[in-house]
Scaffold this motif. Structure first.
Motif, PDB file in Angstrom:
ATOM      1  N   TYR A 227      14.295   1.523  -0.752  1.00 49.70           N
ATOM      2  CA  TYR A 227      15.505   2.239  -0.771  1.00 49.70           C
ATOM      3  C   TYR A 227      16.070   2.781   0.580  1.00 49.70           C
ATOM      4  O   TYR A 227      15.385   3.088   1.224  1.00 49.70           O
ATOM      5  CB  TYR A 227      15.472   3.458  -1.687  1.00 49.70           C
ATOM      6  CG  TYR A 227      15.316   3.159  -3.168  1.00 49.70           C
ATOM      7  CD1 TYR A 227      16.429   2.930  -3.862  1.00 49.70           C
ATOM      8  CD2 TYR A 227      14.326   2.953  -3.838  1.00 49.70           C
ATOM      9  CE1 TYR A 227      16.385   2.644  -5.318  1.00 49.70           C
ATOM     10  CE2 TYR A 227      14.060   2.245  -5.108  1.00 49.70           C
ATOM     11  CZ  TYR A 227      15.314   2.549  -5.810  1.00 49.70           C
ATOM     12  OH  TYR A 227      15.209   1.745  -7.097  1.00 49.70           O
ATOM     13  N   ARG A 228      17.314   2.525   0.804  1.00 51.81           N
ATOM     14  CA  ARG A 228      17.805   3.045   2.215  1.00 51.81           C
ATOM     15  C   ARG A 228      18.643   4.617   1.709  1.00 51.81           C
ATOM     16  O   ARG A 228      19.493   4.843   0.975  1.00 51.81           O
ATOM     17  CB  ARG A 228      18.854   2.246   2.755  1.00 51.81           C
ATOM     18  CG  ARG A 228      19.620   2.765   3.788  1.00 51.81           C
ATOM     19  CD  ARG A 228      20.626   1.945   4.665  1.00 51.81           C
ATOM     20  NE  ARG A 228      19.867   0.722   5.243  1.00 51.81           N
ATOM     21  CZ  ARG A 228      19.871  -0.691   5.112  1.00 51.81           C
ATOM     22  NH1 ARG A 228      21.037  -0.929   4.351  1.00 51.81           N
ATOM     23  NH2 ARG A 228      19.229  -1.355   5.882  1.00 51.81           N
ATOM     24  N   VAL A 229      17.995   5.568   2.199  1.00 56.24           N
ATOM     25  CA  VAL A 229      18.173   6.929   1.857  1.00 56.24           C
ATOM     26  C   VAL A 229      19.053   7.757   3.187  1.00 56.24           C
ATOM     27  O   VAL A 229      18.373   7.499   4.179  1.00 56.24           O
ATOM     28  CB  VAL A 229      17.008   7.807   1.366  1.00 56.24           C
ATOM     29  CG1 VAL A 229      17.281   9.100   0.857  1.00 56.24           C
ATOM     30  CG2 VAL A 229      16.165   6.958   0.373  1.00 56.24           C
ATOM     31  N   ARG A 230      19.984   8.145   2.796  1.00 58.08           N
ATOM     32  CA  ARG A 230      20.868   8.982   3.760  1.00 58.08           C
ATOM     33  C   ARG A 230      20.471  10.326   3.812  1.00 58.08           C
ATOM     34  O   ARG A 230      20.547  11.068   2.705  1.00 58.08           O
ATOM     35  CB  ARG A 230      22.287   8.713   3.621  1.00 58.08           C
ATOM     36  CG  ARG A 230      22.742   7.352   3.897  1.00 58.08           C
ATOM     37  CD  ARG A 230      24.188   7.204   3.427  1.00 58.08           C
ATOM     38  NE  ARG A 230      25.093   8.069   4.604  1.00 58.08           N
ATOM     39  CZ  ARG A 230      25.848   7.553   5.198  1.00 58.08           C
ATOM     40  NH1 ARG A 230      25.982   6.504   5.765  1.00 58.08           N
ATOM     41  NH2 ARG A 230      26.446   8.561   6.116  1.00 58.08           N
ATOM     42  N   ILE A 231      20.025  10.741   4.666  1.00 53.99           N
ATOM     43  CA  ILE A 231      19.394  12.271   4.614  1.00 53.99           C
ATOM     44  C   ILE A 231      20.542  13.198   5.581  1.00 53.99           C
ATOM     45  O   ILE A 231      20.812  12.776   6.863  1.00 53.99           O
ATOM     46  CB  ILE A 231      17.964  12.284   5.746  1.00 53.99           C
ATOM     47  CG1 ILE A 231      17.044  11.775   4.493  1.00 53.99           C
ATOM     48  CG2 ILE A 231      17.693  13.820   5.717  1.00 53.99           C
ATOM     49  CD1 ILE A 231      16.838  12.273   3.175  1.00 53.99           C
ATOM     50  N   LEU A 232      20.884  14.277   5.248  1.00 52.57           N
ATOM     51  CA  LEU A 232      21.878  15.266   5.983  1.00 52.57           C
ATOM     52  C   LEU A 232      20.743  16.215   6.482  1.00 52.57           C
ATOM     53  O   LEU A 232      20.143  17.248   5.602  1.00 52.57           O
ATOM     54  CB  LEU A 232      22.759  15.760   4.902  1.00 52.57           C
ATOM     55  CG  LEU A 232      23.638  17.004   5.571  1.00 52.57           C
ATOM     56  CD1 LEU A 232      24.462  16.356   6.880  1.00 52.57           C
ATOM     57  CD2 LEU A 232      24.612  17.745   4.879  1.00 52.57           C
ATOM     58  N   GLN A 233      20.635  16.180   7.641  1.00 52.51           N
ATOM     59  CA  GLN A 233      19.569  17.263   8.397  1.00 52.51           C
ATOM     60  C   GLN A 233      20.316  18.575   8.616  1.00 52.51           C
ATOM     61  O   GLN A 233      21.329  18.626   8.467  1.00 52.51           O
ATOM     62  CB  GLN A 233      19.115  16.603   9.636  1.00 52.51           C
ATOM     63  CG  GLN A 233      18.167  15.403   9.607  1.00 52.51           C
ATOM     64  CD  GLN A 233      18.027  14.663  10.631  1.00 52.51           C
ATOM     65  OE1 GLN A 233      18.594  14.863  11.708  1.00 52.51           O
ATOM     66  NE2 GLN A 233      16.816  14.255  10.693  1.00 52.51           N
ATOM     67  N   ASP A 234      19.655  19.365   8.673  1.00 49.27           N
ATOM     68  CA  ASP A 234      20.047  21.038   8.902  1.00 49.27           C
ATOM     69  C   ASP A 234      20.920  21.161  10.196  1.00 49.27           C
ATOM     70  O   ASP A 234      21.669  21.800  10.204  1.00 49.27           O
ATOM     71  CB  ASP A 234      18.710  21.889   9.480  1.00 49.27           C
ATOM     72  CG  ASP A 234      17.837  21.972   7.999  1.00 49.27           C
ATOM     73  OD1 ASP A 234      18.479  21.680   6.902  1.00 49.27           O
ATOM     74  OD2 ASP A 234      16.658  22.027   8.121  1.00 49.27           O
TER      75      ASP A 234
END
Length: 105
Positions: free
Chosen positions: A86-93
């Motif tokens: 899975y390619r997961v998009r993470i919104l960082q702090d």
């Protein structure tokens, strides 16, 4: 011991080794000058976790959030040739988007 006695012992030992008497491995007796049998070919690809071959999107998101921090905003299944990842998009702090690939463990 004298030097001449030592030389005789060493020469005798070398002659015994050269005649084949000194083989310690019984599998090699009688194979002198012949080719050894071929070993069977082994499969070079081993699955690291044969009990678990699949990964769900929810598990991939949980792994990605735990590993990289932030909040997952999307996950897309991709084929890696060894299975599904899975390619997961993470919104960082800090507001940046980070794309990570989570493969089955």
């Amino acid at each position: 011991m004298r030097k001449s006695t030592t030389k005789i012992i060493v020469l005798t030992w070398l002659l015994l080794l050269g005649s084949g008497v000194g083989y310690a491995n019984p599998l090699l007796n009688g194979l002198r000058g012949q080719n050894l049998p071929e070993r069977p070919k082994l499969d070079t690809h081993f699955n690291a976790s044969p009990a678990r071959e699949t990964l769900t999107a929810r598990e991939a998101v949980k792994i990605a959030e735990g590993r990289y921090g932030g909040r997952a905003v999307g996950a897309k299944a991709i084929d890696t040739g060894r299975g599904t990842a899975y390619r997961v998009r993470i919104l960082q702090d800090d507001g940046k988007i980070r794309n990570v690939v989570i493969d089955a463990p």
